[in-house]
Write a protein that holds these residues in place. Structure first.
Motif, short mmCIF file in Angstrom:
data_model
loop_
_atom_site.label_atom_id
_atom_site.label_comp_id
_atom_site.label_asym_id
_atom_site.label_seq_id
_atom_site.Cartn_x
_atom_site.Cartn_y
_atom_site.Cartn_z
N GLU A 144 -2.95 5.37 0.14
CA GLU A 144 -3.85 4.21 0.20
C GLU A 144 -4.01 3.73 1.64
O GLU A 144 -5.09 3.37 2.09
N GLN A 145 -2.89 3.73 2.34
CA GLN A 145 -2.91 3.29 3.73
C GLN A 145 -3.80 4.22 4.57
O GLN A 145 -4.58 3.75 5.39
N LEU A 173 0.82 -1.21 0.00
CA LEU A 173 0.00 0.00 0.00
C LEU A 173 0.86 1.26 0.00
O LEU A 173 1.83 1.35 0.76
N ASP A 227 -5.45 -4.04 -0.52
CA ASP A 227 -5.65 -4.23 0.92
C ASP A 227 -6.50 -5.47 1.20
O ASP A 227 -7.65 -5.39 1.64
N PRO A 275 -8.53 0.14 -1.12
CA PRO A 275 -7.48 -0.08 -2.12
C PRO A 275 -7.45 -1.57 -2.49
O PRO A 275 -7.58 -2.42 -1.61
N HIS A 318 -6.29 6.05 3.45
CA HIS A 318 -7.68 5.86 3.06
C HIS A 318 -8.24 4.59 3.70
O HIS A 318 -9.35 4.60 4.25
#
Ligand SMILES: [Fe+2]
Ligand SMILES: [Fe+2]
Length: 213
Positions: free
Chosen positions: A47-48, A43, A162, A159, A50
């Motif tokens: 992204e992490q 990620l 994930d 994402p 989010h």
């Protein structure tokens, strides 16, 4: 032989649970962490962040679920209903724990407004319990249905990499769907449209707020 619990006993049990939900270790079942064999190590930072926002929403939702179930358990009339609420609340402990764990993995935090989500939901749950068991169960069914739908949205918003968060949310969705079905089968009535609408709006506010805070 089972001891008869007085209203004071119920109050103390609930106060203990509330404190555990907000500040303590939750008592979970022995189910495995759904993310255990999944990876999410590619990620990006955004992204992490989010993913953490989404998992914070879900954690807040689980805190609210605890409040609802515990509030209802306090006022529900039929013993079977009370027992069923407590059983579902125990399953929600797993969800709370999984979301919390995932947030830690994402190096983030739970919602700062947890006490508010909990106390507001506790009051709503207690009111629903007072309204009578068919409404109380109907309220559970509707809440769970809305959560199932909400989680569906997160499946696509997460994402793609994930897989750890996804595995957790998928297991949660399966559980919530069962909670909804059980509540309907136990005699839950369909809530009037304005109530359903209001519930949707309330969770919308919570969703938007908990993403950041
Ligand atoms: Fe849940
Ligand atoms: Fe549930």
């Amino acid at each position: 032989m089972q001891r008869h619990l007085t209203p004071l006993d119920h109050f103390i049990i609930n106060a203990d649970r509330s404190l555990n939900t907000l500040f303590g270790e939750t008592r979970t079942s022995d189910r495995a962490y759904p993310a255990a064999d999944k990876t999410s190590d590619t990620l990006s930072e955004s992204e992490q962040q989010h993913a953490a926002g989404l998992m914070r929403i879900n954690h807040a939702g689980e805190v609210a679920a605890q409040g609802l179930y515990q509030g209802q358990a306090l006022t529900a009339k039929l013993p079977e209903v009370r027992q069923q609420m407590e059983h579902a609340a125990a399953e929600e402990n797993d969800h709370l724990d999984w979301c919390n764990r995932r947030l830690q993995e994402l190096q983030s935090h739970t919602s700062h407004l947890s006490p508010l989500w909990y106390s507001g939901s506790f009051a709503l749950g207690a009111l629903a319990g007072l309204a009578g068991d068919k409404w109380s169960l109907g309220f559970v069914a509707e809440t769970e249905k809305q959560v199932v739908k909400h989680l569906e949205g997160h499946f696509t918003s997460l994402p793609e990499e994930d897989q750890r968060s996804l595995a957790i949310l998928q297991q949660m969705q399966a559980d919530e769907s069962q909670h909804a079905q059980a509540a309907v089968e136990a005699g839950g009535a369909e809530l009037p449209w304005p109530v359903r609408k209001l519930m949707g709006l309330t969770s919308e506010i919570m969703t938007r707020t908990a993403y950041k805070w």
